[in-house]
Write an enzyme that holds these catalytic residues in place. Structure first.
Site, mmCIF file in Angstrom:
data_model
loop_
_atom_site.group_PDB
_atom_site.id
_atom_site.type_symbol
_atom_site.label_atom_id
_atom_site.label_comp_id
_atom_site.label_asym_id
_atom_site.label_seq_id
_atom_site.Cartn_x
_atom_site.Cartn_y
_atom_site.Cartn_z
ATOM 1 N N PRO A 2 0.830 -1.209 0.000
ATOM 2 C CA PRO A 2 0.000 0.000 0.000
ATOM 3 C C PRO A 2 0.865 1.259 0.000
ATOM 4 O O PRO A 2 1.884 1.309 0.679
ATOM 5 C CB PRO A 2 -0.809 -0.108 1.298
ATOM 6 C CG PRO A 2 -0.353 -1.310 2.016
ATOM 7 C CD PRO A 2 0.615 -2.056 1.162
ATOM 8 N N GLU A 3 0.482 2.243 -0.808
ATOM 9 C CA GLU A 3 1.186 3.522 -0.846
ATOM 10 C C GLU A 3 0.312 4.581 -0.174
ATOM 11 O O GLU A 3 -0.720 4.255 0.401
ATOM 12 C CB GLU A 3 1.497 3.898 -2.307
ATOM 13 C CG GLU A 3 2.329 2.837 -3.023
ATOM 14 C CD GLU A 3 2.637 3.201 -4.476
ATOM 15 O OE1 GLU A 3 2.715 4.392 -4.789
ATOM 16 O OE2 GLU A 3 2.801 2.277 -5.281
ATOM 17 N N LYS A 59 3.642 5.630 4.924
ATOM 18 C CA LYS A 59 2.839 4.411 4.905
ATOM 19 C C LYS A 59 2.505 3.906 6.308
ATOM 20 O O LYS A 59 2.001 2.797 6.467
ATOM 21 C CB LYS A 59 3.586 3.333 4.111
ATOM 22 C CG LYS A 59 3.893 3.771 2.668
ATOM 23 C CD LYS A 59 4.827 2.800 1.976
ATOM 24 C CE LYS A 59 5.207 3.309 0.589
ATOM 25 N NZ LYS A 59 6.171 2.416 -0.076
ATOM 26 N N ARG A 295 12.950 -2.048 -9.713
ATOM 27 C CA ARG A 295 11.492 -2.122 -9.823
ATOM 28 C C ARG A 295 11.053 -1.948 -11.273
ATOM 29 O O ARG A 295 11.557 -1.076 -11.990
ATOM 30 C CB ARG A 295 10.824 -1.036 -8.966
ATOM 31 C CG ARG A 295 11.179 -1.089 -7.489
ATOM 32 C CD ARG A 295 10.739 -2.388 -6.826
ATOM 33 N NE ARG A 295 9.296 -2.563 -6.845
ATOM 34 C CZ ARG A 295 8.473 -2.128 -5.899
ATOM 35 N NH1 ARG A 295 8.950 -1.490 -4.851
ATOM 36 N NH2 ARG A 295 7.177 -2.338 -5.990
#
Ligand SMILES: [Zn+2]
Length: 305
Positions: A2-3, A59, A295
Site C-alpha cells: 500500500p502507498e 505508509k 522495480r
C-alpha cells in the site's frame, strides 16, 4: 505494498469508525507482530483506553490514545479491518433474517476466505474489541507488518529513526520545498528518487510511474537536469493523481483492501502501471517496461523525455 492513497483511505475510514471508541480487550494471536514489548504488555498498555484520532506518516498508520500512539506498518499485506458483528442475541432470535444485515458493507473477500472484514482467519494477528461490541482486526498473510506503541510526544523521534522523510500530503510540501528536496539529490534517477521514503514519504512504485507519465518526464532523468517547469508538473501530477486515488479508495493491484474489506477502485484510472505493450493514452506509441532501481517501470518512450 500500500502507498500513500491506500494508507490514507484506511486512515480516513478508521477516523470515522474507531476514533472516540474505547478498547475493551486486545487479543494478540501472533505475538511477533508486536515490537518493543511483550504481547501482554502491549494489551495492557491500550486496554480500556480511548482512541483520540488516527494519523498517518507516509505508509504508517498512527492510532493515537491519550499519551500513547500505536504505530502500525502494514508492509506488503497488512490489513486493518473494521467489523460490526450483529449482536449475539439477534442471531439466536427467530426470524432475524427479516432484518437488514447489520454489517457495515458486505465483506466479499472474507467469503472467499481471504480475510476481509468478516471474521477471524488464520492470518488474523490481533483482534481489538471495542466497548460497543465492534471489532478491529489486524490481518497479515505474509506477516511482514508490525505494531509498536510509542509515547505520542516521541512520534517524531520514531519517524526519524524509521528514516521517514516528510509526507507528500504534509502542508509544508509546497512546490518550492519539493523542488529543493529533489534537486538536493544531484544526479539520482528521478523515478527511484520519488520512491525514496527517507526523502519524501508515501510515494511508491505505482504513483511514481503515473506521475512521471503525467508530467512527460522520462523515469531515468537525473534529478538535477529537471527544469522548474518539469518539477512543477511532477509536483502537480503527484498531488492530483494521489488525491484522485484516495477518492477511489486506492489501487488494488495486489492484496490491498480498505478497512471494510473492499478493494480500491483506482486501477482502471492508471495510465502506465501494468500496461506495458499497450498503446500510450497520449501518443499511441507502445508503452515499454524497464527495470529501474530494481522495480519494473512502465513508460512511453516517445512522449516522456
Ligand atoms: Zn506517449
Amino acid at each position: 505494498m500500500p502507498e500513500l492513497p491506500e494508507v490514507e483511505t484506511i486512515r480516513h475510514q478508521l477516523q470515522q469508525k474507531i476514533a472516540g471508541k474505547t478498547i475493551k480487550s486486545v487479543e494478540v494471536r501472533y505475538p511477533k507482530v508486536v515490537h518493543g514489548m511483550s504481547a501482554t504488555e502491549f494489551a495492557r498498555a491500550i486496554q480500556n483506553k480511548k482512541i483520540k484520532d488516527i494519523g498517518r506518516q507516509g505508509k504508517l498508520v498512527l492510532i493515537r490514545f491519550d499519551g500513547n500512539t500505536l504505530v502500525v506498518h502494514l508492509k506488503m499485506t497488512g490489513r486493518l479491518l473494521f467489523h460490526n458483528p450483529p449482536h449475539p442475541s439477534l442471531t439466536l432470535r427467530e426470524g432475524v433474517k427479516k432484518f437488514p444485515p447489520l454489517r457495515v458493507r458486505p465483506a466479499s473477500p472474507a467469503k472467499r476466505g481471504e480475510g476481509g472484514a468478516g471474521g477471524v482467519t488464520k492470518s488474523t494477528e490481533v483482534v481489538f474489541t471495542f466497548t460497543n461490541g465492534t471489532v478491529l482486526h489486524y490481518d497479515d498473510i505474509r506477516r511482514f507488518g508490525y505494531m509498536k506503541i510509542v509515547p505520542t510526544d516521541e512520534e517524531a523521534k520514531f519517524v526519524q529513526k524509521e528514516q521517514l522523510g516528510i509526507d507528500f500530503f504534509d502542508k509544508a510540501m509546497i512546490f518550492e520545498n519539493f523542488r529543493d528536496l529533489i534537486r538536493s539529490r544531484g544526479g539520482s534517477q528521478i523515478k527511484p528518487l520519488l520512491m525514496k521514503q527517507s526523502l519524501i514519504a508515501g510515494i511508491g512504485n505505482i504513483y511514481a510511474q503515473e506521475a512521471c507519465f503525467e508530467a512527460r518526464v522520462h523515469p531515468l532523468r537525473k534529478a538535477n537536469t529537471l527544469s522548474d517547469r518539469e518539477l512543477k508538473e511532477l509536483h502537480n501530477a503527484l498531488r492530483a493523481i494521489m488525491q484522485k486515488a484516495v477518492k477511489y479508495h486506492g489501487s488494488s493491484v495486489d492484496a490491498f483492501v480498505d478497512a471494510y474489506g473492499q478493494p480500491g477502485k483506482f486501477v482502471p484510472h492508471l495510465k502506465v502501471y501494468g500496461r506495458e505493450g499497450e498503446p500510450c493514452r497520449r501518443c499511441k506509441t507502445q508503452l515499454v517496461k524497464k527495470n529501474i532501481g530494481g522495480r519494473g517501470t512502465v513508460f512511453c518512450p516517445k512522449c516522456q523525455t
